[in-house]
Design a protein around this motif. Structure first.
Motif, PDB file in Angstrom:
ATOM      1  N   ASP A  66       0.806  -1.217   0.000  1.00  0.00           N
ATOM      2  CA  ASP A  66       0.000   0.000   0.000  1.00  0.00           C
ATOM      3  C   ASP A  66       0.848   1.280   0.000  1.00  0.00           C
ATOM      4  O   ASP A  66       0.615   2.171  -0.819  1.00  0.00           O
ATOM      5  CB  ASP A  66      -0.985  -0.002   1.160  1.00  0.00           C
ATOM      6  N   LYS A  98       2.644   1.441  -3.415  1.00  0.00           N
ATOM      7  CA  LYS A  98       1.718   1.787  -4.498  1.00  0.00           C
ATOM      8  C   LYS A  98       1.410   3.281  -4.471  1.00  0.00           C
ATOM      9  O   LYS A  98       1.361   3.930  -5.510  1.00  0.00           O
ATOM     10  CB  LYS A  98       0.438   0.969  -4.333  1.00  0.00           C
ATOM     11  N   VAL A 114       3.067   4.405  -7.909  1.00  0.00           N
ATOM     12  CA  VAL A 114       2.082   4.175  -8.965  1.00  0.00           C
ATOM     13  C   VAL A 114       1.162   5.378  -9.138  1.00  0.00           C
ATOM     14  O   VAL A 114       0.701   5.650 -10.225  1.00  0.00           O
ATOM     15  CB  VAL A 114       1.258   2.894  -8.667  1.00  0.00           C
ATOM     16  N   SER A 174      -4.440   5.799  -6.319  1.00  0.00           N
ATOM     17  CA  SER A 174      -3.365   5.068  -6.983  1.00  0.00           C
ATOM     18  C   SER A 174      -3.863   4.441  -8.263  1.00  0.00           C
ATOM     19  O   SER A 174      -5.050   4.181  -8.427  1.00  0.00           O
ATOM     20  CB  SER A 174      -2.849   3.958  -6.060  1.00  0.00           C
TER      21      SER A 174
END
Length: 112
Positions: free
Chosen positions: A91, A94, A98, A106
């Motif tokens: 998490d 990301k 991302v 995300s």
């Protein structure tokens, strides 16, 4: 600059950037299209993300990876190794790598 001035300037920037989510909600509510605000964040959101959020998220990912290594035997014994890895490493990673610069979700144009 004196240390007090540096501290005061840092706190002013930090607390000023704390208002960006509230300001983004007001702008999204006014435009009627929240997707537009998510995909095209304003410059101040990008600057705050680049200078404050990304370094903190990268540090959180590294610390989470270390904690995952320490906690993995206990998590495996409890049967939640995947959830532990997701919460501690995936998490934050990301969110750091991302998510687009200044965006709040995300992914590549998708909503989680």
């Amino acid at each position: 600059m004196r240390p007090f001035r540096i501290l005061a300037a840092t706190l002013a920037v930090f607390f000023g950037l704390q208002m960006t989510p509230a300001m983004a909600q007001v702008e999204a509510a006014g435009s009627g299209d929240p997707v537009y605000q998510i995909q095209n964040p304003p410059a101040y959101a990008m600057m705050g993300d680049l200078l404050i959020a990304r370094p903190l998220l990268i540090v959180a990912t590294v610390i989470g990876a270390g904690l995952f290594v320490i906690a993995s035997p206990f998590a495996a014994a409890g049967g939640n190794l995947g959830a532990t890895g997701k919460a501690l490493v995936v998490d934050p990673g990301k969110a750091a790598f991302v998510r687009c610069l200044g965006c709040t979700t995300s992914g590549y144009g998708k909503h989680d």
